[in-house]
Design a protein around this motif. Structure first.
Motif, PDB file in Angstrom:
ATOM      1  N   ARG A  52      21.745  68.884  49.746  1.00 28.14           N
ATOM      2  CA  ARG A  52      20.759  68.849  48.660  1.00 28.14           C
ATOM      3  C   ARG A  52      20.974  69.940  47.609  1.00 28.14           C
ATOM      4  N   ALA A  53      22.014  70.750  47.763  1.00 26.84           N
ATOM      5  CA  ALA A  53      22.330  71.722  46.707  1.00 26.84           C
ATOM      6  C   ALA A  53      23.005  70.974  45.554  1.00 26.84           C
ATOM      7  N   THR A  54      22.731  71.421  44.345  1.00 29.08           N
ATOM      8  CA  THR A  54      23.356  70.841  43.155  1.00 29.08           C
ATOM      9  C   THR A  54      24.357  71.840  42.604  1.00 29.08           C
ATOM     10  N   THR A  55      25.612  71.408  42.466  1.00 31.67           N
ATOM     11  CA  THR A  55      26.611  72.265  41.842  1.00 31.67           C
ATOM     12  C   THR A  55      26.746  71.860  40.380  1.00 31.67           C
ATOM     13  N   LEU A  56      26.979  72.843  39.531  1.00 31.48           N
ATOM     14  CA  LEU A  56      27.057  72.647  38.086  1.00 31.48           C
ATOM     15  C   LEU A  56      28.469  72.943  37.608  1.00 31.48           C
ATOM     16  N   ASP A  57      28.916  72.184  36.622  1.00 31.42           N
ATOM     17  CA  ASP A  57      30.204  72.408  35.965  1.00 31.42           C
ATOM     18  C   ASP A  57      29.949  72.170  34.477  1.00 31.42           C
ATOM     19  N   TYR A  79      19.463  75.338  44.220  1.00 30.73           N
ATOM     20  CA  TYR A  79      19.012  74.891  45.528  1.00 30.73           C
ATOM     21  C   TYR A  79      17.601  75.404  45.768  1.00 30.73           C
ATOM     22  N   GLY A  80      16.829  74.579  46.462  1.00 32.13           N
ATOM     23  CA  GLY A  80      15.480  75.003  46.811  1.00 32.13           C
ATOM     24  C   GLY A  80      14.786  73.955  47.648  1.00 32.13           C
ATOM     25  N   PRO A  81      13.499  74.165  47.932  1.00 28.72           N
ATOM     26  CA  PRO A  81      12.733  73.190  48.696  1.00 28.72           C
ATOM     27  C   PRO A  81      12.755  71.826  47.995  1.00 28.72           C
ATOM     28  N   PRO A  82      12.846  70.737  48.759  1.00 24.56           N
ATOM     29  CA  PRO A  82      12.971  69.412  48.151  1.00 24.56           C
ATOM     30  C   PRO A  82      11.887  69.081  47.124  1.00 24.56           C
ATOM     31  N   ASP A  83      10.639  69.460  47.384  1.00 25.95           N
ATOM     32  CA  ASP A  83       9.574  69.134  46.428  1.00 25.95           C
ATOM     33  C   ASP A  83       9.735  69.913  45.119  1.00 25.95           C
ATOM     34  N   ILE A  84      10.204  71.137  45.187  1.00 25.01           N
ATOM     35  CA  ILE A  84      10.418  71.938  43.977  1.00 25.01           C
ATOM     36  C   ILE A  84      11.601  71.385  43.183  1.00 25.01           C
ATOM     37  N   ILE A  85      12.692  71.075  43.853  1.00 26.48           N
ATOM     38  CA  ILE A  85      13.872  70.537  43.168  1.00 26.48           C
ATOM     39  C   ILE A  85      13.560  69.170  42.571  1.00 26.48           C
ATOM     40  N   ALA A  86      12.757  68.363  43.237  1.00 29.12           N
ATOM     41  CA  ALA A  86      12.363  67.065  42.671  1.00 29.12           C
ATOM     42  C   ALA A  86      11.621  67.270  41.355  1.00 29.12           C
ATOM     43  N   ARG A  87      10.753  68.262  41.300  1.00 31.07           N
ATOM     44  CA  ARG A  87      10.038  68.563  40.045  1.00 31.07           C
ATOM     45  C   ARG A  87      11.007  69.022  38.962  1.00 31.07           C
ATOM     46  N   VAL A  88      11.931  69.904  39.320  1.00 32.50           N
ATOM     47  CA  VAL A  88      12.919  70.402  38.362  1.00 32.50           C
ATOM     48  C   VAL A  88      13.775  69.251  37.838  1.00 32.50           C
ATOM     49  N   ASP A  89      14.217  68.369  38.739  1.00 30.14           N
ATOM     50  CA  ASP A  89      15.057  67.244  38.336  1.00 30.14           C
ATOM     51  C   ASP A  89      14.333  66.273  37.405  1.00 30.14           C
ATOM     52  N   LYS A  90      13.035  66.156  37.544  1.00 31.93           N
ATOM     53  CA  LYS A  90      12.255  65.290  36.650  1.00 31.93           C
ATOM     54  C   LYS A  90      11.982  65.953  35.303  1.00 31.93           C
ATOM     55  N   GLY A  91      12.277  67.250  35.206  1.00 32.32           N
ATOM     56  CA  GLY A  91      12.000  67.967  33.975  1.00 32.32           C
ATOM     57  C   GLY A  91      10.644  68.637  33.960  1.00 32.32           C
ATOM     58  N   ASP A  92       9.991  68.690  35.121  1.00 34.11           N
ATOM     59  CA  ASP A  92       8.711  69.388  35.221  1.00 34.11           C
ATOM     60  C   ASP A  92       8.964  70.876  35.439  1.00 34.11           C
ATOM     61  N   ALA A  93       8.072  71.689  34.935  1.00 33.65           N
ATOM     62  CA  ALA A  93       8.202  73.133  35.120  1.00 33.65           C
ATOM     63  C   ALA A  93       7.914  73.490  36.577  1.00 33.65           C
ATOM     64  N   ALA A  94       8.675  74.438  37.098  1.00 29.28           N
ATOM     65  CA  ALA A  94       8.458  74.977  38.435  1.00 29.28           C
ATOM     66  C   ALA A  94       8.734  76.473  38.385  1.00 29.28           C
ATOM     67  N   ASP A  95       7.986  77.214  39.144  1.00 29.14           N
ATOM     68  CA  ASP A  95       8.154  78.659  39.200  1.00 29.14           C
ATOM     69  C   ASP A  95       9.592  78.988  39.599  1.00 29.14           C
ATOM     70  N   PRO A  96      10.346  79.715  38.744  1.00 32.36           N
ATOM     71  CA  PRO A  96      11.739  80.018  39.070  1.00 32.36           C
ATOM     72  C   PRO A  96      11.917  80.846  40.339  1.00 32.36           C
ATOM     73  N   ALA A  97      10.877  81.520  40.782  1.00 32.43           N
ATOM     74  CA  ALA A  97      10.971  82.300  42.017  1.00 32.43           C
ATOM     75  C   ALA A  97      11.035  81.398  43.253  1.00 32.43           C
ATOM     76  N   LEU A  98      10.765  80.095  43.084  1.00 39.67           N
ATOM     77  CA  LEU A  98      10.720  79.187  44.221  1.00 39.67           C
ATOM     78  C   LEU A  98      12.038  78.480  44.503  1.00 39.67           C
ATOM     79  N   TYR A  99      13.058  78.707  43.650  1.00 40.29           N
ATOM     80  CA  TYR A  99      14.354  78.081  43.895  1.00 40.29           C
ATOM     81  C   TYR A  99      15.473  78.981  43.383  1.00 40.29           C
ATOM     82  N   TYR A 100      16.672  78.727  43.906  1.00 43.62           N
ATOM     83  CA  TYR A 100      17.860  79.522  43.581  1.00 43.62           C
ATOM     84  C   TYR A 100      18.631  78.798  42.485  1.00 43.62           C
TER      85      TYR A 100
END
Length: 141
Positions: A52-57, A79-100
């Protein structure tokens, strides 16, 4: 650095991972030694791995306020908890302290004013907002 983003182009599952591409239509950057615009045409080829980690290039072109062009390339990982990453992937704001979300940028330029950038090591810390990706980029001394 603030990168504007568009919705992902999802290629889909390929060789055990999910591939998608983020388009970067522009942005801005500002710092102690340079500032300017991120030019249209950048892209972010992402791989969502089995863990579930996303690598960027990523490939971008920066244009400084004095018209120098700088190629910026970076790889990274988010990388982070699945619910937080799902929010990030949808373009929703999430506290940056909750994911790497870290990157390792490199630069290349023909400009004598910014030649020093051809020989630095840098790291970036990122987070996603509803309309952009925000990075703080630091030269390692």
């Amino acid at each position: 650095m603030r990168l504007e983003v568009k919705p992902y182009q999802v290629i889909g599952p390929t060789h055990g991972a999910i591939r998608r591409v983020g388009l970067v239509p522009g942005g801005t950057f500002a710092g102690d030694r340079l500032s300017g615009a991120v030019l249209e045409g950048g892209n972010d080829w992402q791989t969502i791995r089995a863990d579930r980690a996303t690598t960027l290039d990523v490939r971008l072109v920066l244009k400084t306020t004095d018209d120098a062009l700088i190629g910026m390339t970076y790889q990274g990982i988010r990388y982070g908890p699945p619910d937080i990453i799902a929010r990030v992937d949808k373009g929703d704001a999430a506290d940056p302290a909750l994911y790497y979300f870290r990157t390792t940028p490199t630069f290349e330029t023909a400009s004598q004013n910014y030649d020093w950038m051809n020989r630095i090591t840098a790291v970036g810390l990122g987070y996603r907002t509803t309309t952009a990706v925000i990075y703080s980029v630091f030269e390692i001394l």
